[in-house]
Design an enzyme around this catalytic site. Structure first.
Site, mmCIF file in Angstrom:
data_model
loop_
_atom_site.group_PDB
_atom_site.id
_atom_site.type_symbol
_atom_site.label_atom_id
_atom_site.label_comp_id
_atom_site.label_asym_id
_atom_site.label_seq_id
_atom_site.Cartn_x
_atom_site.Cartn_y
_atom_site.Cartn_z
ATOM 1 N N TRP A 184 0.856 -1.195 0.000
ATOM 2 C CA TRP A 184 0.000 0.000 0.000
ATOM 3 C C TRP A 184 0.887 1.239 0.000
ATOM 4 O O TRP A 184 1.832 1.350 0.780
ATOM 5 C CB TRP A 184 -0.919 0.035 1.229
ATOM 6 C CG TRP A 184 -1.607 1.358 1.310
ATOM 7 C CD1 TRP A 184 -2.555 1.838 0.441
ATOM 8 C CD2 TRP A 184 -1.359 2.407 2.250
ATOM 9 N NE1 TRP A 184 -2.908 3.130 0.801
ATOM 10 C CE2 TRP A 184 -2.195 3.489 1.900
ATOM 11 C CE3 TRP A 184 -0.513 2.546 3.357
ATOM 12 C CZ2 TRP A 184 -2.203 4.691 2.620
ATOM 13 C CZ3 TRP A 184 -0.522 3.732 4.071
ATOM 14 C CH2 TRP A 184 -1.368 4.792 3.708
ATOM 15 N N ASP A 258 -9.923 -2.739 1.299
ATOM 16 C CA ASP A 258 -10.079 -2.214 2.653
ATOM 17 C C ASP A 258 -11.474 -1.598 2.749
ATOM 18 O O ASP A 258 -11.857 -0.782 1.901
ATOM 19 C CB ASP A 258 -8.976 -1.174 2.915
ATOM 20 C CG ASP A 258 -8.975 -0.645 4.339
ATOM 21 O OD1 ASP A 258 -10.042 -0.198 4.797
ATOM 22 O OD2 ASP A 258 -7.920 -0.653 4.983
ATOM 23 N N HIS A 261 -11.959 2.188 2.134
ATOM 24 C CA HIS A 261 -11.256 2.846 1.037
ATOM 25 C C HIS A 261 -12.083 3.151 -0.203
ATOM 26 O O HIS A 261 -11.544 3.255 -1.297
ATOM 27 C CB HIS A 261 -10.042 1.999 0.627
ATOM 28 C CG HIS A 261 -8.925 2.055 1.620
ATOM 29 N ND1 HIS A 261 -7.645 1.649 1.342
ATOM 30 C CD2 HIS A 261 -8.897 2.505 2.895
ATOM 31 C CE1 HIS A 261 -6.889 1.815 2.403
ATOM 32 N NE2 HIS A 261 -7.623 2.326 3.367
HETATM 33 C C1 RNT Z 1 -4.089 2.842 4.849
HETATM 34 C C2 RNT Z 1 -4.200 1.402 4.535
HETATM 35 C C3 RNT Z 1 -3.093 0.509 5.048
HETATM 36 C C4 RNT Z 1 -2.637 0.865 6.446
HETATM 37 C C5 RNT Z 1 -1.695 -0.140 7.069
HETATM 38 C C6 RNT Z 1 -1.041 0.384 8.290
HETATM 39 O O1 RNT Z 1 -5.199 3.559 4.515
HETATM 40 O O2 RNT Z 1 -5.435 0.934 4.950
HETATM 41 O O3 RNT Z 1 -3.483 -0.794 4.939
HETATM 42 O O4 RNT Z 1 -3.723 1.026 7.305
HETATM 43 O O5 RNT Z 1 -0.794 -0.580 6.133
HETATM 44 ZN ZN ZN Z 2 -5.780 -1.170 4.805
#
Ligand code: RNT
Ligand code: ZN
Length: 417
Positions: A184, A258, A261
């Site tokens: 990421w 996620d 997101h």
């Molecule tokens: C950030 C992402 C990512 C982080 C972690 C700490 O928006 O969600 O996954 O939260 O890598």
């Molecule tokens: Zn994440």
């Protein structure tokens, strides 16, 4: 086992049997599920390399006492959490959680800097997952890491990501369990960009370089995580959903979804079936957005339940990896882990206790009345009695009794830090 608990379980089992559900079979299935517990809830995403403050458009609020300060403390806290969560699981590490006395920058990290984690995971029977950390570092500059216009900055992050894959392969090999490595990048613009294409082209090329080395799939699976916006990247994120999904499909990578997101009315539960049809592996970052990507502790809300139903109804538990991703420093951090993990498992259990064939049949016959009646009545079926029994057989506290353990640990250990 408590007699009342056992009796309530037997009654619940009989009630579910009437609608065609074999509860014992369900519990065996649930015991196979591994949740990847994100280490970063334990110390507010600080890590141990002490490079810089948290950046990358994510933030943690709260100052609850007792955050882990060392790898040893973090492992003890994780052990405490796992003692309250039924089943055998995994721990998700970020590169900044290296356990070493050496002063080492992230581009120089090697497997040896993680040996204590591997030894501990072996001892505890846990798997490990991994993430390169492309933020909280002076080379995360002007809001960009691996897609920065300056090639020396890009190269730094490419080297770091390559190093991360080697560490991941080491985890996979040593623990005899595939490590999922999630990539990421916070890269993006606060304001409306002129050139949306160039950073994406640079990111695509950088990723090709990162993944150029073959690593056995048995040891490591790479995932790319998309995002709609972050703090400081409100107008444009390089690794958008379309970018990451296309990259994953074309390059046989896993896509990481996620929960926080996407646009507020978009849900990942509605994306799983669409993506899974194209033979893509999926990594979940189960989180809870409150008005924005706020990374609140996962609760038993409708979306969590809907995600669990999608995984179960479509038989996706084999190809979807479940990780948690939130950070709350306003409550006891161990409780935060336990709440989220128990909720994820509970949601899966509830989904497994549905008369899926009956529901699908009603839907196929356009009998939407039956579908709605069943779905609504299932909501008051006694799944709680099954969950309690599952916890008791897994030797973890039932219902809220685990809180006393956490409070005791807080008093004896956390408050002394
Ligand atoms: C950030 C992402 C990512 C982080 C972690 C700490 O928006 O969600 O996954 O939260 O890598
Ligand atoms: Zn994440």
């Amino acid at each position: 086992m408590d007699k009342l608990l056992k009796r309530q379980f037997e009654e619940a089992k009989a009630i579910y049997a009437k609608i065609g559900i074999d509860v014992d079979e369900v519990l065996n299935k649930l015991a196979q599920v591994k949740i990847s517990l994100h280490c970063w809830q334990g110390d507010d995403v600080r890590g141990f390399l002490k490079s810089e403050e948290l950046s990358g458009g994510i933030s943690v609020t709260g100052n609850y006492p007792g955050a882990a300060r060392t790898p040893l403390e973090l492992r003890k806290d994780l052990e405490k959490a796992f003692s309250l969560i039924p089943g055998k699981h995994k721990v998700n590490l970020h590169a900044i959680y290296a356990d070493t006395d050496e002063k080492v920058d992230v581009d120089q990290l090697e497997p040896k800097h993680f040996t204590p984690w591997v030894n501990w995971a072996k001892e505890q029977g846990l798997g490990l997952d991994f993430n390169p950390t492309c933020f909280s570092h002076p080379n995360f500059k002007d809001g960009f890491s691996i897609s920065h216009p300056d090639s020396s900055i890009r190269d730094f992050w490419i080297t770091h990501c390559k190093a991360a894959r080697k560490i991941a392969a080491y985890f996979g090999k040593e623990l005899n369990q595939t490590c999922i490595t999630n990539f990421w990048f916070p890269d993006g613009f606060k304001d409306i960009p002129v050139d949306r294409m160039a950073p994406r082209k640079r990111m695509k090329e950088a990723l090709d370089e990162v993944f150029s080395e073959e690593i056995s799939y048995q040891y490591n699976v790479d995932a790319v995580e998309s995002k709609l916006f972050g703090i400081g990247s409100e107008s444009y994120v390089v690794g958008s959903h379309e970018f990451c999904l296309s990259y994953a499909l074309q390059n046989k990578k896993a896509i990481c979804l996620d929960v926080g997101h996407f646009h507020p009315t978009e849900t990942i539960s509605n994306k799983l079936s669409a993506i899974a049809l194209f033979d893509t592996e999926i990594l979940l970052h189960v989180s809870r957005p409150v008005r924005w990507d706020s990374d609140h502790v996962v609760i038993m809300d409708d979306e969590l339940q809907e995600i669990a139903k999608e995984l179960v109804r479509n038989n996706l538990l084999d190809k979807v990896h479940i990780g948690l991703d939130y950070f709350d420093a306003s409550i006891n951090r161990i409780a935060a882990w336990v709440i989220g993990s128990r909720n994820m498992l509970k949601a899966l259990l509830r989904a497994m206790l549905e008369p899926i064939e009956m529901l699908k049949e009603a839907e196929n016959k356009a009998d939407f009345t039956t579908r709605l009646v069943l779905l609504e009545e299932m909501k008051s079926y006694p799944f709680g009695a099954v969950w309690d029994y599952y916890c008791a057989t897994a030797n973890v506290p039932i219902r809220e009794s685990w809180l006393a353990d956490v409070k005791k640990y807080e008093k004896d250990v956390l408050l002394k830090r």
